[in-house]
Design a protein around this motif. Sequence first.
Motif, mmCIF file in Angstrom:
data_model
loop_
_atom_site.group_PDB
_atom_site.id
_atom_site.type_symbol
_atom_site.label_atom_id
_atom_site.label_comp_id
_atom_site.label_asym_id
_atom_site.label_seq_id
_atom_site.Cartn_x
_atom_site.Cartn_y
_atom_site.Cartn_z
ATOM 1 N N GLU A 50 8.688 5.694 1.506
ATOM 2 C CA GLU A 50 8.081 6.084 0.235
ATOM 3 C C GLU A 50 6.575 5.824 0.208
ATOM 4 O O GLU A 50 5.893 6.273 -0.716
ATOM 5 N N ARG A 51 6.062 5.129 1.208
ATOM 6 C CA ARG A 51 4.649 4.735 1.200
ATOM 7 C C ARG A 51 3.791 5.497 2.201
ATOM 8 O O ARG A 51 2.581 5.290 2.258
ATOM 9 N N VAL A 52 4.392 6.373 2.993
ATOM 10 C CA VAL A 52 3.664 7.072 4.055
ATOM 11 C C VAL A 52 3.295 8.479 3.621
ATOM 12 O O VAL A 52 4.084 9.175 2.976
ATOM 13 N N ASP A 53 2.097 8.886 3.990
ATOM 14 C CA ASP A 53 1.644 10.263 3.744
ATOM 15 C C ASP A 53 1.675 11.005 5.079
ATOM 16 O O ASP A 53 0.725 10.956 5.856
ATOM 17 N N THR A 54 2.787 11.680 5.353
ATOM 18 C CA THR A 54 2.943 12.353 6.640
ATOM 19 C C THR A 54 2.195 13.688 6.705
ATOM 20 O O THR A 54 2.254 14.378 7.719
ATOM 21 N N SER A 55 1.477 14.026 5.650
ATOM 22 C CA SER A 55 0.618 15.210 5.705
ATOM 23 C C SER A 55 -0.740 14.887 6.321
ATOM 24 O O SER A 55 -1.537 15.794 6.570
ATOM 25 N N GLY A 113 0.812 -1.203 0.000
ATOM 26 C CA GLY A 113 0.000 0.000 0.000
ATOM 27 C C GLY A 113 0.851 1.260 0.000
ATOM 28 O O GLY A 113 2.005 1.259 0.441
ATOM 29 N N ALA A 114 0.263 2.336 -0.502
ATOM 30 C CA ALA A 114 0.956 3.617 -0.596
ATOM 31 C C ALA A 114 0.057 4.722 -0.065
ATOM 32 O O ALA A 114 -1.127 4.520 0.203
ATOM 33 N N GLN A 115 0.655 5.910 0.125
ATOM 34 C CA GLN A 115 -0.061 7.069 0.643
ATOM 35 C C GLN A 115 -0.788 6.733 1.948
ATOM 36 O O GLN A 115 -1.966 7.055 2.133
ATOM 37 N N LEU A 116 -0.057 6.104 2.853
ATOM 38 C CA LEU A 116 -0.630 5.627 4.110
ATOM 39 C C LEU A 116 -0.658 6.744 5.150
ATOM 40 O O LEU A 116 0.391 7.279 5.518
ATOM 41 N N PRO A 117 -1.837 7.136 5.659
ATOM 42 C CA PRO A 117 -1.899 8.127 6.732
ATOM 43 C C PRO A 117 -1.322 7.559 8.032
ATOM 44 O O PRO A 117 -1.140 6.343 8.171
#
Length: 293
Positions: free
Chosen positions: A114-119, A31-35
């Motif tokens: 590369e898979r985490v969305d820290t925003s 998975g990507a863009q993980l909150p």
Amino acid sequence: MEQVISVSPVVLPAPGRGIDLQVRISAPIKGAQLPVILFAHGFGNSLDGYAPLVNYWAARGFVVIQPSFLDSKRIGVSPDDPRTPDIWKIRVADMKQVLDQLDDIIDVVPGLQERVDTSRIAAVGHSFGAHTSGLLLGMRVIGEEDDMSDARVQVGVLLTAAGNGGADLSPFAAANYPFMNPDFSGMKKPALVVAGDKDISPLTVRGWDWFTDPYTMSPGPKSLLTLYGGEHLLGGISGYHVVETSDENPERVAAVQQLTWAYLRTAFYPEDTAWQDAAIDLTQGKIDNKGDL
């Protein structure tokens, strides 16, 4: 649902704290863009607790980070330790240190950066941890000048959070926990408040409705999930087969898992109707809302 990888302890040097800060990080292997969920445990627990919630969230697309606070039983800070009166403040400082060193923590899991969305960061907590998370969301303590909120946190979930102070406190709580005098008026960020309608606490002279104060006394947008028959551990959220659970109920735990995940999913991705869909299917309790999520 994905498989989950979990790494602990990740040790963060914390000069002046008396002991290094230890955290656990859990994430799906794909998975990507993980909150990110920053989770605050209840009094006496640790980074190893709340597996029913942590595993559920991580398997469904969140990175979950759990600090161990100074009140953890495994640390064993004594009541007469000079840090004890300020543990509630140190908890918030620990959460902020995690946010400050988020990249370092994430780097411990190969390929996760590369898979985490820290925003997209949520503060979630149970009991004492809900007080901690509430402070990050804008709650204040009456008589304290410091604003402990953090702009990096956009949304929260407060599980059995303490309610109003003052005359609503029991004599014991009033004498021993001066920080239990919250002002919810500044807690403007979206949050889900979860309460059980059988949660009778020695900390208040009121009934279970005391735990709904973070919803009723704060501005919207807020949602309130009331779980029928729920006591303070909401069916057993603090761990699998934990002895302190007095209202063991797998269906209630499943409702907490599903609804907290769905709330955060829709909060971060408004086009996703997970929250609305989960609310329709709810049989374990009821939901109240004020303001738009």
